[in-house]
Design an enzyme around this catalytic site. Structure first.
Site, PDB file in Angstrom:
ATOM      1  N   THR A  81     106.273  81.498  53.471  1.00 43.50           N
ATOM      2  CA  THR A  81     107.663  81.514  52.259  1.00 43.50           C
ATOM      3  C   THR A  81     108.673  82.744  52.703  1.00 43.50           C
ATOM      4  O   THR A  81     109.733  82.577  52.832  1.00 43.50           O
ATOM      5  CB  THR A  81     107.497  81.625  51.254  1.00 43.50           C
ATOM      6  OG1 THR A  81     106.282  80.780  50.549  1.00 43.50           O
ATOM      7  CG2 THR A  81     108.059  81.460  50.296  1.00 43.50           C
ATOM      8  N   HIS A 142     102.210  73.879  60.586  1.00 41.70           N
ATOM      9  CA  HIS A 142     101.576  74.553  59.797  1.00 41.70           C
ATOM     10  C   HIS A 142     100.484  74.210  61.501  1.00 41.70           C
ATOM     11  O   HIS A 142      99.698  74.476  61.276  1.00 41.70           O
ATOM     12  CB  HIS A 142     100.624  74.547  58.628  1.00 41.70           C
ATOM     13  CG  HIS A 142     101.174  75.161  57.479  1.00 41.70           C
ATOM     14  ND1 HIS A 142     101.596  76.642  58.048  1.00 41.70           N
ATOM     15  CD2 HIS A 142     101.433  75.409  55.915  1.00 41.70           C
ATOM     16  CE1 HIS A 142     101.454  76.456  57.019  1.00 41.70           C
ATOM     17  NE2 HIS A 142     101.591  75.899  55.539  1.00 41.70           N
TER      18      HIS A 142
HETATM   19  P1  PAP Z   1     102.501  78.831  52.520  1.00 42.52           P
HETATM   20  O1  PAP Z   1     102.174  78.942  53.658  1.00 42.52           O
HETATM   21  O2  PAP Z   1     101.354  78.018  51.377  1.00 42.52           O
HETATM   22  O3  PAP Z   1     103.858  78.396  52.352  1.00 42.52           O
HETATM   23  P2  PAP Z   1     102.470  81.134  52.320  1.00 42.52           P
HETATM   24  O4  PAP Z   1     104.036  82.245  52.080  1.00 42.52           O
HETATM   25  O5  PAP Z   1     101.767  81.841  53.258  1.00 42.52           O
HETATM   26  O6  PAP Z   1     101.799  80.291  51.839  1.00 42.52           O
HETATM   27  O7  PAP Z   1     101.878  82.831  50.797  1.00 42.52           O
HETATM   28  C1  PAP Z   1     101.978  83.223  49.744  1.00 42.52           C
HETATM   29  C2  PAP Z   1     101.584  84.375  50.080  1.00 42.52           C
HETATM   30  O8  PAP Z   1     102.595  85.243  50.443  1.00 42.52           O
HETATM   31  C3  PAP Z   1     101.633  84.874  48.993  1.00 42.52           C
HETATM   32  O9  PAP Z   1     100.515  86.315  49.152  1.00 42.52           O
HETATM   33  P3  PAP Z   1      99.302  86.224  47.658  1.00 42.52           P
HETATM   34  O10 PAP Z   1      98.429  85.642  47.854  1.00 42.52           O
HETATM   35  O11 PAP Z   1      98.289  87.496  48.629  1.00 42.52           O
HETATM   36  O12 PAP Z   1     100.298  87.821  46.735  1.00 42.52           O
HETATM   37  C4  PAP Z   1     103.006  85.112  48.479  1.00 42.52           C
HETATM   38  O13 PAP Z   1     102.590  86.146  47.284  1.00 42.52           O
HETATM   39  C5  PAP Z   1     103.133  86.175  49.746  1.00 42.52           C
HETATM   40  N1  PAP Z   1     104.725  85.823  49.367  1.00 42.52           N
HETATM   41  C6  PAP Z   1     105.746  84.622  48.886  1.00 42.52           C
HETATM   42  N2  PAP Z   1     107.039  85.383  49.245  1.00 42.52           N
HETATM   43  C7  PAP Z   1     106.958  86.275  49.739  1.00 42.52           C
HETATM   44  C8  PAP Z   1     107.787  87.267  50.201  1.00 42.52           C
HETATM   45  N3  PAP Z   1     109.665  87.182  49.735  1.00 42.52           N
HETATM   46  N4  PAP Z   1     107.788  88.607  50.340  1.00 42.52           N
HETATM   47  C9  PAP Z   1     106.019  89.219  50.828  1.00 42.52           C
HETATM   48  N5  PAP Z   1     105.570  88.092  50.259  1.00 42.52           N
HETATM   49  C10 PAP Z   1     106.189  86.839  50.008  1.00 42.52           C
END
Ligand code: PAP
Length: 334
Positions: A81, A142
């Site tokens: 994301t 992915h």
């Molecule tokens: P996806 O592969 O399903 O799209 P992805 O975005 O890779 O998911 O992973 C989500 C993680 O990225 C979450 O981490 P956490 O569970 O450890 O908190 C989410 O909080 C984090 N995340 C999403 N957006 C951002 C952002 N803009 N900056 C930093 N971390 C982010």
């Protein structure tokens, strides 16, 4: 467990879009189950749910990127994301410079701005007309590089650029755990946590094994620096400015001196920060086009959150497996 017992689950976890041809292929593939009992099939070294496999095969068959396109690749929970937002903001920065309040990242979820190839565009037996997308188009996937390569090497040369992002396995796993709890709308127990941990250790999870995935992109990034960029979530957290500049340089749209002075990099970082994105109405409610709630992609975003969830033994096991699997590659996780 039958995926149909949970009708709110995204389509990629189901098995209702599988063609006869794929069914017969699946009958010859190694099969297993994820930690919740959903069927997984191993196609060319990587595990997929049935509908995901169908879409992956369709991507291989039909997707032919233009060399101006950009593909963002990652494992689920590897930083997808964030990378989508950053790349979109970097590539399109000039368009919204005058009117930053019209920036699409303020009104659309990053996953809807940068579509997944296999989870959206080629999902559900669709073959999209990509010529209608403006150039450069940013796609995401992915898929393992070896699988993606079957599509991209059939296209005109020079190849399109690929940006890969990954995160250490422990935080990726913990993030995935929270994601699955949110997806299944439940708080799963400790025994299920251990089952999911075992799945990660043996590599049996969607798009797993983890180490095969990261290694495929790592090796290619060393061989083809011009077209494959390898990024790490932890490095973006640690030195965001330097990493965004590295990204822009790779994408052939480096920040000018004037942009640097005027704070353009900082503006992008602020726009794409977890805090800004997660506070936007569009990311607080509603559903993304892949059928997952918009807010599910934003949580803590901390390096080392695994310490709050993994036992020392689990952490050590992950470290040993990854160290062993990556040995000799030059890729090291702290
Ligand atoms: P996806 O592969 O399903 O799209 P992805 O975005 O890779 O998911 O992973 C989500 C993680 O990225 C979450 O981490 P956490 O569970 O450890 O908190 C989410 O909080 C984090 N995340 C999403 N957006 C951002 C952002 N803009 N900056 C930093 N971390 C982010």
């Amino acid at each position: 467990m039958d995926a149909y017992q949970e009708p709110h689950l995204p389509n990629y976890m189901k098995d209702d879009k599988v063609t006869q041809e794929t069914k017969s292929l699946m009958s010859s593939l190694p099969a297993n189950k994820d930690f919740m009992g959903y069927g997984l099939y191993n196609y060319k070294g990587c595990w997929y749910y049935p509908n995901t496999l169908q879409a992956v095969l369709d991507v291989q068959k039909h997707f032919r990127p233009r060399n101006t396109d950009i593909i963002l690749a990652s494992l689920p929970k590897g930083g997808t994301t964030w990378l989508k937002s950053l790349v979109f903001a970097v590539v399109h920065r000039e368009k919204y410079r005058e009117n930053p309040q019209t920036h699409p990242l303020l009104s659309q979820n990053p996953h809807d701005l940068v579509p997944f190839l296999e989870l959206e565009l080629y999902a559900n037996n669709q073959t999209p007309d990509l010529t209608k997308f403006p150039s450069p188009t940013i796609f995401s996937t992915h898929m393992h590089l070896n699988t993606l390569r079957e599509a991209i090497t059939k296209t005109s040369s020079p190849p399109c650029k690929i940006v890969y992002v990954c995160r250490n396995i422990k935080d990726t796993f913990v993030s995935g755990w929270h994601y699955r709890n949110m997806l299944h709308r439940t708080k799963m127990d400790e025994a299920t946590f251990e089952l999911m941990f075992n799945g990660y250790c043996s590599g049996v999870l969607l798009y797993g094994p983890y180490w095969e995935h990261v290694l495929s992109y790592w090796k290619q990034s060393l061989e083809d620096k011009k077209n494959v960029l390898f990024m790490r979530y932890e490095e973006i957290i640690e030195e965001p400015r330097a990493q965004v500049m590295r990204l822009a340089e790779f994408l052939d749209c480096p920040f000018t001196e004037e942009e640097e002075k005027s704070g353009s990099v900082e503006e992008i970082l602020k726009l794409c920060s977890l805090r800004s994105l997660s506070n936007l109405e569009v990311n607080k409610k509603g559903t993304t086009r892949i059928g997952v709630d918009s807010n599910v992609f934003f949580r803590k975003g901390e390096v080392g959150d695994w310490k709050n969830h993994l036992t020392p033994h689990m952490a050590k096991t992950f470290d040993e497996i990854v160290e062993c699997r990556l040995r000799g590659s030059g890729l090291v996780f702290q």
